[in-house]
Design an enzyme around this catalytic site. Structure first.
Site, PDB file in Angstrom:
ATOM      1  CG  ASN A  96       0.215  -1.393  50.048  1.00 30.13           C
ATOM      2  OD1 ASN A  96       1.077  -2.199  50.346  1.00 30.13           O
ATOM      3  ND2 ASN A  96       0.436  -0.410  49.199  1.00 30.13           N
ATOM      4  CG  HIS A 100       5.221  -1.941  54.651  1.00 29.67           C
ATOM      5  ND1 HIS A 100       6.354  -1.712  53.901  1.00 29.67           N
ATOM      6  CD2 HIS A 100       4.577  -0.752  54.719  1.00 29.67           C
ATOM      7  CE1 HIS A 100       6.406  -0.442  53.548  1.00 29.67           C
ATOM      8  NE2 HIS A 100       5.329   0.159  54.014  1.00 29.67           N
ATOM      9  CG  HIS A 150       4.627   0.564  44.853  1.00 32.42           C
ATOM     10  ND1 HIS A 150       4.940   1.745  45.473  1.00 32.42           N
ATOM     11  CD2 HIS A 150       5.156   0.675  43.604  1.00 32.42           C
ATOM     12  CE1 HIS A 150       5.621   2.540  44.656  1.00 32.42           C
ATOM     13  NE2 HIS A 150       5.776   1.894  43.516  1.00 32.42           N
ATOM     14  CD  GLU A 170       0.360   1.940  45.552  1.00 33.38           C
ATOM     15  OE1 GLU A 170       1.549   2.146  45.838  1.00 33.38           O
ATOM     16  OE2 GLU A 170      -0.545   2.002  46.366  1.00 33.38           O
ATOM     17  CB  THR A 185       4.462   6.946  47.421  1.00 32.35           C
ATOM     18  OG1 THR A 185       4.555   5.559  47.151  1.00 32.35           O
ATOM     19  CG2 THR A 185       4.159   7.703  46.155  1.00 32.35           C
ATOM     20  CG  HIS A 196       0.915   7.777  51.345  1.00 37.88           C
ATOM     21  ND1 HIS A 196       1.718   8.201  52.371  1.00 37.88           N
ATOM     22  CD2 HIS A 196       1.702   7.016  50.549  1.00 37.88           C
ATOM     23  CE1 HIS A 196       2.932   7.735  52.202  1.00 37.88           C
ATOM     24  NE2 HIS A 196       2.955   7.003  51.105  1.00 37.88           N
TER      25      HIS A 196
HETATM   26  N1  PXP Z   1      -1.598   4.707  48.154  1.00 39.27           N
HETATM   27  C1  PXP Z   1      -0.413   4.846  47.491  1.00 39.27           C
HETATM   28  C2  PXP Z   1      -0.437   5.436  46.130  1.00 39.27           C
HETATM   29  C3  PXP Z   1       0.788   4.435  48.091  1.00 39.27           C
HETATM   30  O1  PXP Z   1       1.951   4.572  47.415  1.00 39.27           O
HETATM   31  C4  PXP Z   1       0.745   3.838  49.365  1.00 39.27           C
HETATM   32  C5  PXP Z   1       2.005   3.344  49.990  1.00 39.27           C
HETATM   33  O2  PXP Z   1       2.517   2.297  49.258  1.00 39.27           O
HETATM   34  C6  PXP Z   1      -0.503   3.711  49.991  1.00 39.27           C
HETATM   35  C7  PXP Z   1      -1.657   4.172  49.371  1.00 39.27           C
HETATM   36  C8  PXP Z   1      -0.639   3.093  51.325  1.00 39.27           C
HETATM   37  O3  PXP Z   1      -0.039   3.942  52.266  1.00 39.27           O
HETATM   38  P1  PXP Z   1       0.177   3.438  53.740  1.00 39.27           P
HETATM   39  O4  PXP Z   1       1.109   2.266  53.665  1.00 39.27           O
HETATM   40  O5  PXP Z   1       0.776   4.625  54.425  1.00 39.27           O
HETATM   41  O6  PXP Z   1      -1.174   3.063  54.264  1.00 39.27           O
END
Ligand code: PXP
Length: 241
Positions: A7, A10, A43, A70, A101, A191
């Site tokens: 992801n 950030h 996202h 997302e 989230t 997450h």
């Molecule tokens: N899965 C979902 C559904 C999320 O909303 C997020 C955060 O955007 C993640 C995974 C990734 O989480 P993290 O950034 O804590 O690794």
């Protein structure tokens, strides 16, 4: 072996901190793929706090593995998804006040509208995953609603400090993954996962893919995206050994 979807939200958070045009999440996606990512996740939030519409459209052109979008279950986002055509949509809950989230979607409450959205996306060839807590009732409803996959919320486990809570949260994830596989759902998890918490998933073959953002982007800021993704890839490979 489980996959790793990176992801890159950030990277966009850093860009938006200055409202300039760098660092570019599209460049980060290319580097993550070169280092072995199996997919790229972004996202697009209603408030556009990090990923922008332009990012999603460019990522669609540039990502060579798979693009996972997302998004909240809103008509605006469904319209964008139908236009951009990601390889997978993950439906997530969203509120403006949250930092990230918080918790999975409550399918028991929102069943009708989620079912309609799943149908609208699938009818256009877009598979759908639902981000839910490790709760058997939610998994059964996700299955009934026609989801292709679920993504199990790992945040409770990752945030737990005391060992009994950690163990309890992990057991719930393991049970959820096994139930979902029995129902022939694809199983992703994500997450809060980091370079330490990922190790708890050793031997859990039911998980198809981990979705990880914050810890990889944080490590990338210090050691570089290539090394950050390679190190996580190796940890995921070790889960099978
Ligand atoms: N899965 C979902 C559904 C999320 O909303 C997020 C955060 O955007 C993640 C995974 C990734 O989480 P993290 O950034 O804590 O690794």
């Amino acid at each position: 072996m489980a996959g790793l979807a990176v992801n890159i939200d950030h990277i966009a958070t850093l860009r938006e901190a200055r409202k300039v045009n760098y660092p570019d999440p599209v460049a980060a996606a290319v580097l993550a793929e070169l280092a072995g990512a199996d997919g790229i996740v972004c996202h697009l939030r209603e408030d556009r706090r990090h990923i922008q519409d332009r990012d999603v459209r460019l990522l669609r052109k540039i990502v060579q593995t798979k693009l996972i979008l997302e998004m909240a279950n809103t008509s605006e986002m469904v319209g964008i998804a139908l236009d951009v055509r990601p390889d997978l949509v993950t439906l997530v809950p969203e509120s403006r006040e949250e930092i990230t989230t918080e918790g999975g979607l409550d399918l028991v409450v929102q069943n009708k509208s989620i079912t309609e959205t799943i149908g609208a996306l699938q009818n256009n060839g877009i598979p759908v995953s639902i981000f839910i807590d490790a709760d058997p009732d939610q998994i059964k409803v996700a299955h009934q609603a026609g989801a292709d996959m679920i993504e199990i919320h790992t945040g409770v486990f990752c945030d737990a400090i005391a060992e009994p809570q950690r163990k309890q949260a992990l057991t719930k994830i393991v049970d959820a993954a096994k139930l979902a596989k029995k129902l022939r759902l694809g199983v992703n998890a994500g997450h809060g996962l980091c370079y330490t918490t990922i190790k708890a998933f050793k031997g859990l073959v039911e998980i198809d893919e981990f979705s990880i953002g914050h810890s990889i982007v944080s490590r990338a800021a210090l050691v570089g995206m290539d090394r950050a993704v390679r190190e996580m890839r190796t940890l995921i490979e070790d889960l099978d050994n």
